[in-house]
Design a protein around this motif. Structure first.
Motif, PDB file in Angstrom:
ATOM      1  N   UNK A 149       0.767  -1.134   0.087  1.00  0.00           N
ATOM      2  CA  UNK A 149      -0.099   0.014  -0.027  1.00  0.00           C
ATOM      3  C   UNK A 149       0.952   1.070  -0.082  1.00  0.00           C
ATOM      4  N   UNK A 150       0.500   2.220  -0.694  1.00  0.00           N
ATOM      5  CA  UNK A 150       1.156   3.386  -0.809  1.00  0.00           C
ATOM      6  C   UNK A 150       0.379   4.625  -0.022  1.00  0.00           C
ATOM      7  N   UNK A 151       1.040   5.146   0.816  1.00  0.00           N
ATOM      8  CA  UNK A 151       0.426   6.198   1.894  1.00  0.00           C
ATOM      9  C   UNK A 151       0.750   7.240   1.412  1.00  0.00           C
ATOM     10  N   UNK A 152      -0.265   8.323   0.829  1.00  0.00           N
ATOM     11  CA  UNK A 152       0.136   9.493   0.239  1.00  0.00           C
ATOM     12  C   UNK A 152      -0.285  10.855   0.903  1.00  0.00           C
ATOM     13  N   UNK A 153       0.502  11.876   0.915  1.00  0.00           N
ATOM     14  CA  UNK A 153      -0.126  13.147   1.247  1.00  0.00           C
ATOM     15  C   UNK A 153       0.369  14.278   0.619  1.00  0.00           C
ATOM     16  N   UNK A 154      -0.412  15.227   0.373  1.00  0.00           N
ATOM     17  CA  UNK A 154      -0.229  16.465  -0.271  1.00  0.00           C
ATOM     18  C   UNK A 154       0.233  17.643   0.843  1.00  0.00           C
ATOM     19  N   UNK A 155       1.113  18.219   0.488  1.00  0.00           N
ATOM     20  CA  UNK A 155       1.654  19.364   1.437  1.00  0.00           C
ATOM     21  C   UNK A 155       1.739  20.720   0.749  1.00  0.00           C
ATOM     22  N   UNK A 156       0.770  21.643   1.264  1.00  0.00           N
ATOM     23  CA  UNK A 156       0.794  23.069   0.766  1.00  0.00           C
ATOM     24  C   UNK A 156       1.671  23.788   1.266  1.00  0.00           C
ATOM     25  N   UNK A 157       2.431  24.068   0.026  1.00  0.00           N
ATOM     26  CA  UNK A 157       3.706  25.380   0.190  1.00  0.00           C
ATOM     27  C   UNK A 157       3.739  26.152   1.094  1.00  0.00           C
ATOM     28  N   UNK A 158       2.204  26.682   1.441  1.00  0.00           N
ATOM     29  CA  UNK A 158       2.078  27.875   2.293  1.00  0.00           C
ATOM     30  C   UNK A 158       1.781  27.504   3.774  1.00  0.00           C
ATOM     31  N   UNK A 159       2.065  26.227   4.033  1.00  0.00           N
ATOM     32  CA  UNK A 159       1.378  25.561   5.341  1.00  0.00           C
ATOM     33  C   UNK A 159       2.627  25.467   6.268  1.00  0.00           C
ATOM     34  N   UNK A 160       2.498  25.324   7.652  1.00  0.00           N
ATOM     35  CA  UNK A 160       3.344  25.012   8.442  1.00  0.00           C
ATOM     36  C   UNK A 160       4.110  23.499   8.110  1.00  0.00           C
ATOM     37  N   UNK A 161       3.360  22.732   7.548  1.00  0.00           N
ATOM     38  CA  UNK A 161       3.947  21.505   7.292  1.00  0.00           C
ATOM     39  C   UNK A 161       4.841  21.330   6.328  1.00  0.00           C
ATOM     40  N   UNK A 162       4.874  22.221   5.342  1.00  0.00           N
ATOM     41  CA  UNK A 162       5.704  22.517   4.181  1.00  0.00           C
ATOM     42  C   UNK A 162       6.965  22.885   4.949  1.00  0.00           C
ATOM     43  N   UNK A 163       7.153  23.470   5.878  1.00  0.00           N
ATOM     44  CA  UNK A 163       8.332  23.928   6.522  1.00  0.00           C
ATOM     45  C   UNK A 163       8.890  22.968   7.297  1.00  0.00           C
ATOM     46  N   UNK A 164       8.023  22.229   8.000  1.00  0.00           N
ATOM     47  CA  UNK A 164       8.629  20.888   8.720  1.00  0.00           C
ATOM     48  C   UNK A 164       9.135  20.080   7.464  1.00  0.00           C
ATOM     49  N   UNK A 165       8.569  19.714   6.360  1.00  0.00           N
ATOM     50  CA  UNK A 165       9.198  18.621   5.155  1.00  0.00           C
ATOM     51  C   UNK A 165      10.150  19.037   4.831  1.00  0.00           C
ATOM     52  N   UNK A 166      10.395  20.436   4.478  1.00  0.00           N
ATOM     53  CA  UNK A 166      11.693  20.979   4.068  1.00  0.00           C
ATOM     54  C   UNK A 166      12.899  20.881   5.080  1.00  0.00           C
ATOM     55  N   UNK A 167      12.620  21.219   6.211  1.00  0.00           N
ATOM     56  CA  UNK A 167      13.462  21.227   7.088  1.00  0.00           C
ATOM     57  C   UNK A 167      14.006  19.547   7.505  1.00  0.00           C
ATOM     58  N   UNK A 168      12.956  18.773   7.688  1.00  0.00           N
ATOM     59  CA  UNK A 168      13.164  17.372   8.081  1.00  0.00           C
ATOM     60  C   UNK A 168      14.343  16.525   6.864  1.00  0.00           C
ATOM     61  N   UNK A 169      13.993  16.942   5.708  1.00  0.00           N
ATOM     62  CA  UNK A 169      14.781  16.297   4.523  1.00  0.00           C
ATOM     63  C   UNK A 169      15.526  17.083   3.799  1.00  0.00           C
ATOM     64  N   UNK A 170      15.585  18.226   4.357  1.00  0.00           N
ATOM     65  CA  UNK A 170      16.719  19.156   3.611  1.00  0.00           C
ATOM     66  C   UNK A 170      16.358  19.297   2.312  1.00  0.00           C
ATOM     67  N   UNK A 171      15.282  19.563   1.991  1.00  0.00           N
ATOM     68  CA  UNK A 171      14.858  19.954   0.605  1.00  0.00           C
ATOM     69  C   UNK A 171      15.265  21.500   0.179  1.00  0.00           C
ATOM     70  N   UNK A 172      16.211  21.637  -0.825  1.00  0.00           N
ATOM     71  CA  UNK A 172      16.756  22.776  -1.172  1.00  0.00           C
ATOM     72  C   UNK A 172      15.768  23.746  -2.099  1.00  0.00           C
ATOM     73  N   UNK A 173      15.989  24.963  -2.504  1.00  0.00           N
ATOM     74  CA  UNK A 173      15.197  25.709  -3.287  1.00  0.00           C
ATOM     75  C   UNK A 173      14.903  25.236  -4.586  1.00  0.00           C
ATOM     76  N   UNK A 174      15.826  24.458  -5.090  1.00  0.00           N
ATOM     77  CA  UNK A 174      15.991  23.777  -6.273  1.00  0.00           C
ATOM     78  C   UNK A 174      15.496  22.564  -6.545  1.00  0.00           C
TER      79      UNK A 174
END
Length: 232
Positions: A149-174
């Motif tokens: 099973x694939x568990x899926x989630x969309x994360x809005x770039x304007x949300x606090x969750x996006x900040x969490x995702x970027x920090x947790x996985x070190x996602x750069x601007x590019x």
């Protein structure tokens, strides 16, 4: 304990999804903690617009060949075509979308007549319709064989969750798309914390704690997710 999500409760596709609330953040935290491996994609305009506009040709999310054939998804097989024509390669798998309480039979399809173009279809519109530009799709695979099973989630770039995702996985601007192993990034963070603690202790013993603190404040980076729209 996080509230149990009913994955099989139905919901109309026309309903909107609040991406900025704590529910999305809680689901993301759970995914980061439980998933051995994550596929993260920054969504292009075409990846989102199909859910909002009826005149769009792309029905679903574009998946590059590297991720399509990299082992995260089941292998594609040729679709029987008694009438002939260019080969169509496809695979089907179960996806769970806890933020909209839906379970779907999702299709990954490659129309060879269109070159490398591959799309993931059979997705809930409600999870994509109201997303801001440069939002994210996060997917995790659980189970083996027929129980996968694939568990899926969309994360809005304007949300606090996006900040969490970027920090947790070190996602750069590019960043565009890649697989991430959350445990590796948690280990890096622990090592950074230990290193910082050692530096604090050394500065305290040397009597330079004030200048050390001032230097760290000046060098503190900004970790907000990019708000640039991704073209597609």
């Amino acid at each position: 304990m996080a509230e149990t999500v009913d994955l099989f409760a139905g919901q109309d596709d026309d309903a909107s999804v609040d991406q900025s609330g704590n529910d999305v953040s809680e689901l993301l935290i759970r995914l980061l903690e439980e998933a051995p491996n994550l596929l993260v994609k920054k969504l292009s305009n075409n990846d989102r617009d199909w859910a909002q506009f009826t005149n769009k040709h792309q029905a679903g999310v574009y998946m590059p060949p590297k991720q399509r054939d990299g082992g995260f998804f089941p292998p594609l097989e040729a679709k029987p075509r008694p009438e002939g024509g260019a080969e169509i390669r496809e695979t089907f798998f179960t996806t769970e979308w806890p933020q909209v309480s839906e379970t779907r039979k999702t299709r990954l399809v490659h129309y060879t007549s269109k070159g490398a173009e591959t799309h993931m279809t059979g997705l809930p519109k409600t999870a994509f319709a109201d997303l801001s530009p440069a939002s994210f799709l996060v997917m995790a695979r659980f189970g083996e064989g027929e129980k996968t099973v694939y568990r899926c989630l969309t994360v809005d770039s304007a949300s606090d969750a996006a900040v969490m995702l970027v920090d947790a996985l070190e996602l750069g601007p590019d960043f565009l798309i890649d697989e991430r192993v959350p445990a590796e990034y948690r280990k890096r963070e622990r090592e950074r914390i230990l290193t910082f603690a050692e530096q604090v202790a050394a500065a305290w013993l040397a009597g330079t704690i004030a200048s050390f603190a001032a230097e760290k404040i000046c060098r503190r980076p900004s970790h907000s997710p990019t708000r640039r729209g991704a073209n597609g």
